[in-house]
Scaffold this active site. Structure first.
Site, PDB file in Angstrom:
ATOM      1  N   ASP A 152     -17.648  38.789  36.332  1.00  0.00           N
ATOM      2  CA  ASP A 152     -16.094  38.128  36.531  1.00  0.00           C
ATOM      3  C   ASP A 152     -15.897  37.195  35.450  1.00  0.00           C
ATOM      4  O   ASP A 152     -16.595  36.801  35.015  1.00  0.00           O
ATOM      5  CB  ASP A 152     -15.290  37.670  37.714  1.00  0.00           C
ATOM      6  CG  ASP A 152     -14.793  38.949  39.072  1.00  0.00           C
ATOM      7  OD1 ASP A 152     -15.488  39.894  38.474  1.00  0.00           O
ATOM      8  OD2 ASP A 152     -14.751  38.964  39.439  1.00  0.00           O
TER       9      ASP A 152
ATOM     10  N   HIS B 137     -20.168  36.030  38.158  1.00  0.00           N
ATOM     11  CA  HIS B 137     -19.415  35.928  37.155  1.00  0.00           C
ATOM     12  C   HIS B 137     -19.749  35.508  35.778  1.00  0.00           C
ATOM     13  O   HIS B 137     -21.341  34.780  35.707  1.00  0.00           O
ATOM     14  CB  HIS B 137     -18.636  34.339  36.910  1.00  0.00           C
ATOM     15  CG  HIS B 137     -17.916  34.216  38.987  1.00  0.00           C
ATOM     16  ND1 HIS B 137     -18.061  34.459  39.611  1.00  0.00           N
ATOM     17  CD2 HIS B 137     -16.670  34.836  38.605  1.00  0.00           C
ATOM     18  CE1 HIS B 137     -16.956  34.465  40.101  1.00  0.00           C
ATOM     19  NE2 HIS B 137     -16.100  35.165  39.954  1.00  0.00           N
TER      20      HIS B 137
END
Length: 263
Positions: free
Chosen positions: A79, A224
């Site tokens: 992300d 991430h």
């Protein structure tokens, strides 16, 4: 707890006697319990169009945390990128290990840093993570739609493929966000396992062991490729996680490939 709650209501109600005893207590109760409904139409809670006559585009929105399958498949997701810290490093690890992943990209980041991923997305999938990573659970339908639309266009331009998946920032959803996702035909992808970097800053091998040991068939794993420094714990251990999961017999696939397992 109930006695303390009654005491508080009594105190607040007494203070509002000037407005009438019964009315004052009701106002205090509503303030403490949140019993006043949010706007029925419009606002961020409603999954119905404000005009109450425009139907949703389709009959349903698919929201998934994982996929039920007997096959040892796992979808690795990232992300918040692309950004200089640390999208190129993540892509290099995935290239070296020949591992596909799904990147939920922020549209504004893609516009600013699209060159970081140019020519490096062949085996990967891109999903929508909104335009500026603002909380969709606090957005009206109009705000949510604009955030998705701007990112959708930018990610299509970047990858040459229209995104079909949405991951809401923070995993937060409201009716307005579901209604906007419906307009794009998106499937909403959450996760059932995630990197717990902050718990393992002083024990990086422990994070590798946790991820390798906790994943099950059909897992959607959240990571991430940018953010605070503690996320480097996961990135530096990423290759070891991939090796460990493959040693357990897992195969890495994109989210869409994993979802195809449901038939």
């Amino acid at each position: 707890m109930a006695f303390a709650r009654r005491q508080m209501l009594t105190r607040v109600g007494s203070a509002l006697l000037g407005a009438g005893a019964a009315g004052g207590v009701k106002m205090a109760h509503d303030a403490l319990t949140g019993d006043d409904p949010l706007p029925f139409y419009g606002g961020y809670a409603s999954p119905i169009h404000r005009d109450r006559s425009t139907p949703p585009r389709s009959a349903q929105v698919d929201v998934v945390w994982s996929v039920q399958t007997t096959r040892n498949l796992i979808a690795l997701t990232f992300d918040d990128g692309p950004k200089p810290n640390w999208t190129p490093e993540v892509l290099s690890i995935l290239d070296d290990t020949r591992t596909p992943a799904t990147f939920f990209m922020v549209g504004a980041h893609a516009r600013q840093h699209g060159g970081l991923v140019a020519g490096r997305l062949a085996r990967h999938e891109i999903g929508n993570h909104t335009w500026r990573h603002r909380d969709l659970a606090r957005s009206s339908y109009e705000e949510a739609y604009e955030a998705l639309a701007r990112a959708h266009d930018e990610l299509t331009k970047l990858s040459g493929r229209e995104p079909t998946l949405l991951r809401p920032p923070y995993g937060h959803l409201a009716g307005s966000a579901l209604l906007a996702a419906n307009e794009f035909g998106y499937r909403v992808v959450l996760w059932n396992r995630q990197m717990l970097e902050s718990r393992y800053t002083s024990d990086p091998p422990g994070l590798v062991d946790y991820v390798v040991g906790s994943c099950t068939p059909g897992t959607i794993l959240l990571a991430h490729d940018t953010g605070p420094a503690d996320r480097l714990v996961a990135i530096r251990g990423l290759a070891a996680m991939i090796r460990g999961l493959r040693a357990r017999g897992f195969e890495f696939v994109t989210v869409s490939e994993l979802l195809a397992e449901r038939g």
